[in-house]
Design a protein around this motif. Structure first.
Motif, mmCIF file in Angstrom:
data_model
loop_
_atom_site.group_PDB
_atom_site.id
_atom_site.type_symbol
_atom_site.label_atom_id
_atom_site.label_comp_id
_atom_site.label_asym_id
_atom_site.label_seq_id
_atom_site.Cartn_x
_atom_site.Cartn_y
_atom_site.Cartn_z
ATOM 1 N N ARG A 165 -7.581 8.049 9.240
ATOM 2 C CA ARG A 165 -6.306 8.359 9.230
ATOM 3 C C ARG A 165 -5.038 7.083 8.881
ATOM 4 O O ARG A 165 -5.284 5.677 8.534
ATOM 5 C CB ARG A 165 -6.077 8.424 10.926
ATOM 6 N N PRO A 166 -4.192 8.003 8.566
ATOM 7 C CA PRO A 166 -2.958 5.990 8.288
ATOM 8 C C PRO A 166 -2.401 5.643 9.682
ATOM 9 O O PRO A 166 -2.451 5.798 10.611
ATOM 10 C CB PRO A 166 -1.999 7.293 8.189
ATOM 11 N N LEU A 167 -2.542 4.110 9.565
ATOM 12 C CA LEU A 167 -2.340 3.717 10.348
ATOM 13 C C LEU A 167 -1.447 2.689 9.645
ATOM 14 O O LEU A 167 -1.322 1.827 8.834
ATOM 15 C CB LEU A 167 -3.589 2.155 10.868
ATOM 16 N N ARG A 168 -0.045 2.607 10.674
ATOM 17 C CA ARG A 168 1.178 1.139 10.499
ATOM 18 C C ARG A 168 0.264 -0.236 10.894
ATOM 19 O O ARG A 168 0.722 -0.195 12.260
ATOM 20 C CB ARG A 168 2.130 2.297 11.061
ATOM 21 N N LEU A 169 0.829 -0.960 10.180
ATOM 22 C CA LEU A 169 0.896 -2.932 11.057
ATOM 23 C C LEU A 169 2.118 -2.922 10.630
ATOM 24 O O LEU A 169 2.811 -2.672 9.275
ATOM 25 C CB LEU A 169 -0.366 -3.149 10.086
ATOM 26 N N TYR A 170 2.660 -4.134 11.763
ATOM 27 C CA TYR A 170 3.853 -5.715 11.455
ATOM 28 C C TYR A 170 3.300 -6.985 10.654
ATOM 29 O O TYR A 170 2.160 -6.848 11.612
ATOM 30 C CB TYR A 170 4.196 -5.653 13.227
ATOM 31 N N VAL A 171 3.123 -6.933 9.716
ATOM 32 C CA VAL A 171 3.530 -7.961 8.869
ATOM 33 C C VAL A 171 3.665 -8.841 8.896
ATOM 34 O O VAL A 171 4.695 -8.925 7.970
ATOM 35 C CB VAL A 171 1.650 -7.480 7.530
ATOM 36 N N TYR A 172 3.615 -10.302 8.900
ATOM 37 C CA TYR A 172 3.883 -10.933 8.687
ATOM 38 C C TYR A 172 4.024 -12.009 7.397
ATOM 39 O O TYR A 172 2.573 -11.999 7.716
ATOM 40 C CB TYR A 172 4.749 -12.073 9.781
ATOM 41 N N ASN A 173 4.604 -12.629 6.147
ATOM 42 C CA ASN A 173 4.130 -12.705 5.667
ATOM 43 C C ASN A 173 4.933 -14.527 5.215
ATOM 44 O O ASN A 173 6.130 -14.789 5.780
ATOM 45 C CB ASN A 173 4.942 -12.515 3.682
ATOM 46 N N ASN A 174 4.135 -15.488 5.028
ATOM 47 C CA ASN A 174 4.282 -16.671 5.543
ATOM 48 C C ASN A 174 5.494 -17.663 4.534
ATOM 49 O O ASN A 174 6.277 -18.134 4.815
ATOM 50 C CB ASN A 174 3.605 -17.781 5.830
ATOM 51 N N GLU A 175 4.846 -16.693 2.859
ATOM 52 C CA GLU A 175 5.201 -17.687 1.949
ATOM 53 C C GLU A 175 6.459 -17.232 1.816
ATOM 54 O O GLU A 175 7.611 -17.989 1.091
ATOM 55 C CB GLU A 175 4.578 -17.552 0.447
ATOM 56 N N TYR A 176 7.007 -15.972 1.983
ATOM 57 C CA TYR A 176 8.527 -15.635 1.915
ATOM 58 C C TYR A 176 9.436 -15.349 3.125
ATOM 59 O O TYR A 176 10.269 -15.375 2.990
ATOM 60 C CB TYR A 176 8.495 -13.773 1.359
ATOM 61 N N ASN A 177 8.149 -15.687 4.244
ATOM 62 C CA ASN A 177 9.440 -15.400 5.562
ATOM 63 C C ASN A 177 9.897 -14.622 5.979
ATOM 64 O O ASN A 177 11.211 -14.380 6.285
ATOM 65 C CB ASN A 177 10.329 -17.018 5.481
ATOM 66 N N VAL A 178 9.303 -13.329 5.752
ATOM 67 C CA VAL A 178 9.266 -11.529 6.150
ATOM 68 C C VAL A 178 8.324 -10.874 6.323
ATOM 69 O O VAL A 178 7.714 -11.259 6.830
ATOM 70 C CB VAL A 178 10.108 -11.122 4.534
ATOM 71 N N THR A 179 9.306 -9.967 7.426
ATOM 72 C CA THR A 179 8.393 -9.189 8.399
ATOM 73 C C THR A 179 8.353 -8.001 7.587
ATOM 74 O O THR A 179 9.373 -7.348 7.674
ATOM 75 C CB THR A 179 8.761 -9.299 9.238
ATOM 76 N N ARG A 180 6.898 -6.910 6.712
ATOM 77 C CA ARG A 180 7.950 -5.904 6.967
ATOM 78 C C ARG A 180 6.254 -4.911 7.584
ATOM 79 O O ARG A 180 5.776 -5.167 8.194
ATOM 80 C CB ARG A 180 7.142 -6.236 5.217
ATOM 81 N N GLU A 181 6.599 -3.528 7.382
ATOM 82 C CA GLU A 181 5.911 -2.361 7.975
ATOM 83 C C GLU A 181 4.870 -1.989 7.151
ATOM 84 O O GLU A 181 5.075 -2.080 5.505
ATOM 85 C CB GLU A 181 6.838 -1.508 8.230
ATOM 86 N N VAL A 182 3.057 -2.186 6.910
ATOM 87 C CA VAL A 182 2.325 -1.729 6.257
ATOM 88 C C VAL A 182 1.974 -0.614 6.478
ATOM 89 O O VAL A 182 1.060 -0.737 7.512
ATOM 90 C CB VAL A 182 1.335 -2.852 5.716
#
Length: 348
Positions: A165-182
Motif C-alpha cells: 500500500r502507498p505510504l506517505r513520508l516527510y523527507v528533508y534534503n540537506n543539500e537543497y534545504n527543502v522538505t517534501r512529501e514522498v
C-alpha cells in the motif's frame, strides 16, 4: 558494530542526564505554524527555548503570551533552538502595538522528539526507495502524516503495516534545504532486501546537519574576515618610509552587538591602550609558566623515553667511558729496553 553503537547512544539520549536537562530545559515551544513570512522561523525545526534573555522552564503558555504582550510596541527577543545542526540563536521580533501577536502556533514539546529521524544511506537501483525518488546520504525521513513515530523501530512497524500500500513520508534534503512529501509503496518482491529497499541510519551519528548555506563553525571556522581586513588596510593606506611623521589613525570603537547571543566572545584590547613595545626582559632566568600543561609535549617525551628504554640507548647523564682509539700500538712501536754497553777489559 555501528548499529549497536547507535542503539547504545540512542539509549543515552532517551535518558538525559540532569546536566543535559538544565541545558535549555530539554523542553521548548515547538513552532508548528508560522503565518508571518517576514520571520526567519521554520516550523517543526525551530523551538522557542528562551525569551528576553531568560530560559523558558514553565510549560504554561499564558506566561509566554503575557511576556509577549508586555513588549507590545517594541521588540521581543526569542532564543531559538534548531534541529538543523542543534544550534541556538537569538532573534529580535517587533511586536505590533495593536494585536501583540507574533503569528506563531506553538506547542510545548521535548527537544528529543527531533531525534526520531532516519538517514537514507544507500538506495539500490529499482528499489521502492529508488522509484519513490529518495536520494542517498542527503535525505532524512522526519515522519509521516499517518501517525507519530516513536523510537528506532517506529518506522519499521509502520512499513510492515503498509506492505503493498502507498505510504506517505516527510523527507528533508540537506543539500537543497527543502522538505517534501514522498509517496513510497513498500514491497518485498522487488528483488532485494527490505521492504523499502534502502539502508537507513538512526541515532546520534545521524542527526540533522546544519544547512550547507550556513557558515562553518570550529573546527575550520573563519578566524579573520579578509574583506574587513582589506577595507581597514585601504583606509589606512601605505605611507613612505622616508618623510614626515605618520599621523595617528583614530581608532573607532566597534559598534555594540545587536544580537544577544548566548556565548559572549572575549573583548579585544583597544589599539590606543595597547603598549607600543614590550618592556625589556631582565637578565634573570625566566620563571616557568604555571598555565595549562602541554599534553602533546608530555606525550612525546614519554614515548621518547619508552623508545630509549626499548633500544637500550644510553642517556646523556650516565654515559659509559669512550672506547680506546683504534689503530693498534703507538707509532713508535713497543718500548725498547735500554741496553748497557759491555765493559771493556783493559790490557796491560
Amino acid at each position: 558494530m555501528f548499529n549497536a553503537l547507535n542503539r547504545f547512544i540512542s539509549r543515552l539520549d532517551g535518558e538525559p542526564a540532569p546536566a543535559a536537562r538544565e541545558n535549555h530545559g530539554a523542553f521548548g515551544f515547538q513552532v508548528l505554524r508560522n503565518t508571518n513570512p517576514q520571520l526567519a522561523i521554520e516550523p517543526w525545526f525551530d523551538f522557542v527555548v528562551g525569551i528576553n534573555g531568560r530560559m523558558i522552564d514553565d510549560s504554561d503558555p499564558r506566561l509566554f503570551a503575557q511576556e509577549v504582550r508586555n513588549c507590545a510596541g517594541s521588540s521581543v527577543m526569542l532564543g531559538l533552538w534548531s534541529a538543523k545542526g542543534q544550534r541556538t540563536r537569538a532573534l529580535h521580533i517587533p511586536v505590533p502595538a495593536d494585536t501583540a501577536s507574533l503569528g506563531l502556533t506553538l506547542q510545548w514539546t521535548p527537544l528529543a522528539v527531533v531525534s526520531n529521524i532516519w538517514h537514507v544511506l544507500d538506495v539500490p537501483p529499482n528499489s521502492p526507495a529508488d522509484v519513490a525518488g529518495l536520494l542517498p546520504y542527503s535525505d532524512y525521513i522526519l515522519g509521516t502524516p499517518e501517525g507519530v513515530l516513536h523510537g528506532e523501530g517506529g518506522l519499521s512497524e509502520l512499513v510492515e503495516d503498509h506492505i503493498g500500500r502507498p505510504l506517505r513520508l516527510y523527507v528533508y534534503n540537506n543539500e537543497y534545504n527543502v522538505t517534501r512529501e514522498v509517496t513510497i509503496q513498500p514491497s518485498r518482491d522487488w528483488g532485494g532486501e527490505g521492504a523499502l529497499g534502502c539502508v537507513l541510519g538512526y541515532g546520534a551519528l545521524h542527526r540533522l546537519p546544519a544547512p550547507l548555506s550556513e557558515p562553518v563553525h570550529a573546527p575550520g571556522e573563519t578566524m579573520f574576515d579578509g574583506d574587513l581586513a582589506a577595507a581597514a588596510a585601504g583606509q589606512a593606506g601605505f605611507m613612505p618610509a622616508a618623510g614626515g611623521v605618520v599621523p595617528p589613525v583614530a581608532a573607532t570603537p566597534p559598534p555594540p552587538s545587536s544580537s544577544a547571543d548566548f556565548l559572549v566572545p572575549a573583548q579585544m584590547v583597544d589599539a590606543q591602550t595597547a603598549p607600543v613595545s614590550a618592556p625589556p626582559r631582565s637578565k634573570k632566568k625566566e620563571r616557568p609558566h604555571h598555565g595549562a600543561p602541554n599534553l602533546m609535549d608530555d606525550y612525546f617525551k614519554e614515548q621518547e623515553k619508552k623508545s630509549r628504554e626499548l633500544d637500550n640507548a644510553p642517556s646523556r647523564t650516565n654515559s659509559p667511558l669512550p672506547p680506546p682509539p683504534k689503530g693498534g700500538p703507538p707509532r713508535g712501536g713497543p718500548p725498547r729496553t735500554a741496553s748497557v754497553p759491555p765493559k771493556e777489559e783493559g790490557g796491560e
